[in-house]
Design a protein around this motif. Structure first.
Motif, PDB file in Angstrom:
ATOM      1  N   ASP A   3       0.829  -1.201   0.000  1.00 57.43           N
ATOM      2  CA  ASP A   3       0.000   0.000   0.000  1.00 57.43           C
ATOM      3  C   ASP A   3       0.866   1.255   0.000  1.00 57.43           C
ATOM      4  O   ASP A   3       0.534   2.254  -0.623  1.00 57.43           O
ATOM      5  N   ASP A   4       2.033   1.179   0.699  1.00 53.80           N
ATOM      6  CA  ASP A   4       2.915   2.349   0.751  1.00 53.80           C
ATOM      7  C   ASP A   4       3.452   2.691  -0.638  1.00 53.80           C
ATOM      8  O   ASP A   4       3.498   3.861  -1.027  1.00 53.80           O
ATOM      9  N   MET A   7       0.696   4.152  -2.674  1.00 53.43           N
ATOM     10  CA  MET A   7       0.465   5.539  -2.250  1.00 53.43           C
ATOM     11  C   MET A   7       1.488   6.476  -2.893  1.00 53.43           C
ATOM     12  O   MET A   7       1.150   7.591  -3.312  1.00 53.43           O
ATOM     13  N   ASP A   8       2.733   6.020  -2.991  1.00 55.07           N
ATOM     14  CA  ASP A   8       3.763   6.848  -3.627  1.00 55.07           C
ATOM     15  C   ASP A   8       3.442   7.098  -5.096  1.00 55.07           C
ATOM     16  O   ASP A   8       3.833   8.129  -5.659  1.00 55.07           O
ATOM     17  N   LYS A  13       3.487  13.336  -1.441  1.00 55.94           N
ATOM     18  CA  LYS A  13       3.043  13.978  -0.207  1.00 55.94           C
ATOM     19  C   LYS A  13       3.724  15.320   0.026  1.00 55.94           C
ATOM     20  O   LYS A  13       3.087  16.280   0.485  1.00 55.94           O
ATOM     21  N   GLU A  33      -4.991   9.511   3.874  1.00 58.15           N
ATOM     22  CA  GLU A  33      -5.474   8.132   3.947  1.00 58.15           C
ATOM     23  C   GLU A  33      -6.057   7.745   2.589  1.00 58.15           C
ATOM     24  O   GLU A  33      -6.807   8.525   1.977  1.00 58.15           O
ATOM     25  N   HIS A  34      -5.727   6.562   2.107  1.00 58.24           N
ATOM     26  CA  HIS A  34      -6.253   6.069   0.833  1.00 58.24           C
ATOM     27  C   HIS A  34      -7.597   5.389   1.068  1.00 58.24           C
ATOM     28  O   HIS A  34      -7.690   4.419   1.815  1.00 58.24           O
ATOM     29  N   GLN A  36     -10.310   3.014  -0.295  1.00 57.45           N
ATOM     30  CA  GLN A  36     -10.235   1.968  -1.308  1.00 57.45           C
ATOM     31  C   GLN A  36     -11.573   1.376  -1.700  1.00 57.45           C
ATOM     32  O   GLN A  36     -11.630   0.321  -2.330  1.00 57.45           O
ATOM     33  N   GLU A  42      -9.273   7.490  -8.095  1.00 61.28           N
ATOM     34  CA  GLU A  42      -8.722   7.294  -6.758  1.00 61.28           C
ATOM     35  C   GLU A  42      -9.243   8.375  -5.807  1.00 61.28           C
ATOM     36  O   GLU A  42      -9.381   9.543  -6.189  1.00 61.28           O
ATOM     37  N   LEU A  44      -8.655  10.027  -1.924  1.00 58.72           N
ATOM     38  CA  LEU A  44      -7.784  10.160  -0.757  1.00 58.72           C
ATOM     39  C   LEU A  44      -8.450  11.089   0.254  1.00 58.72           C
ATOM     40  O   LEU A  44      -9.025  12.123  -0.120  1.00 58.72           O
TER      41      LEU A  44
END
Length: 354
Positions: A3-4, A7-8, A13, A33-34, A36, A42, A44
């Protein structure tokens, strides 16, 4: 992929922090926070000081087509700010890809419940359940009542020919899927449904702003005991078109007590057959009363809606066969798409009247 690392891919960020400092001022708290639950763009959740925000961006690697054009989604939500339509308050839109790797927009976060697999406990009373259906229809009626020219959306779509284009679009989506899936199994009923749709396209229809994907899990109910829709989401398919197709899409995701078992229970909620929920016929009656529009040609619109959903499911099956998805539901489309086709034929034959 962790997930990290994902997220990138969907947000830088540090660059977003710099953007927010410029646009909204400095803040001591910054969290991301993602979310899902969605299946398209997407989402966030961003905490910036006292601001609780939602950021919407396309999936990584996608082009800004109709299905992922988040600035188009921002445009319609922003245009609806001073109307009766329940949309979140818009905050900013950003066309600069260098900030997070794509265009995006921000809106205020709303608190409440999105109803997917089950109803909230506070809505389990039959009298309250009736209001869930009424709210869903009443808020749809408000969308269709918008004077789209007055809010600056007169060029947001081409309502003339909208339904013919929809039929042709889903023909083509089936063709794309069948290029791969027909080697596994054929679904000859799809051609019969497609031919019937070609022969029954309405000659005329009302023009309105349409949502394009309006159903229970694209609205949010507030936290009060009585059901009240406080937000309508996922506007990426909105355009100017035929409001009766929006209504038919609602009915596709609504189950009556006497309905056959759903072909794809993972997609069609089953709890609306419980005591208190309006029937599909009652939803139509409510819509006609609220809008003054007649659901003329309901059999066509319901068939087209099931055809559209079936096409989406056959596309899932192709992606599974090509190894481009790991969703455990997708392999089941081998059997479930033929069941969906049978559903469409039952509507054509009048076996599932409104």
């Amino acid at each position: 992929m962790s997930d990290d690392s994902y997220m990138d891919r969907i947000v830088n960020k540090t660059a977003l922090q710099s953007y927010l400092e410029i646009e909204l001022g400095a803040a001591e708290t910054y969290e991301i926070e993602h979310h899902q639950a969605g299946h398209s763009n997407e989402t966030l959740f961003v905490t910036w000081g006292n601001h609780e925000l939602v950021l919407r961006r396309p999936p990584p690697g996608s082009k800004a087509d109709t299905a992922h054009d988040v600035l188009r989604e921002y445009r319609v939500i922003n245009a609806l700010q001073d109307t009766d339509v329940r949309v979140p308050k818009t905050v900013r839109a950003c066309e600069d890809d260098s900030v997070i790797g794509s265009e995006f927009y921000l809106m205020e976060r709303i608190e409440g419940d999105v109803i997917r697999e089950a109803e909230p406990e506070r809505f389990s009373d039959p009298d309250i359940r009736e209001r869930i259906g009424e709210e869903l229809i009443d808020r749809l009626a408000e969308i269709h009542a918008v004077d789209y020219e007055a809010v600056g959306l007169e060029e947001f779509g081409r309502p003339d020919g909208y339904i013919k284009r929809q039929v042709e679009r889903w023909h083509k989506q089936f063709e794309w899927a069948f290029d791969v899936t027909e080697a596994e199994r054929e679904v000859p009923e799809i051609a019969d449904i497609g031919a019937w749709l070609d022969d029954n396209i309405p000659e005329s229809y009302p023009h309105a702003l349409v949502h394009g994907d309006y159903k229970l899990d694209n609205v949010m109910f507030g936290t009060s005991i009585l059901p009240e829709i406080v937000g309508i989401f996922d506007w990426e398919l909105s355009t100017l078109g035929d409001p009766r197709f929006d209504l038919a899409w609602v009915l596709t995701y609504w189950r009556d007590p006497d309905d056959p078992e759903p072909a794809i229970p993972q997609l069609i909620p089953t709890f609306t057959d419980r005591p208190g929920y309006p029937t599909k016929a009652e939803l139509v009656q409510r819509y006609e009363t609220q809008t003054g529009l007649n659901f003329e040609g309901g059999r066509f619109y319901r068939t087209l809606s099931v055809y559209k959903l079936t096409a989406l499911c056959e596309m899932f099956f192709r992606r599974h066969l090509e190894g481009n998805a790991d969703n455990p539901m997708y392999p089941q489309m081998r059997e479930q798409v033929p069941e969906m086709a049978a559903w469409g034929l039952r509507i054509i034959d009048g076996e599932e009247p409104i």
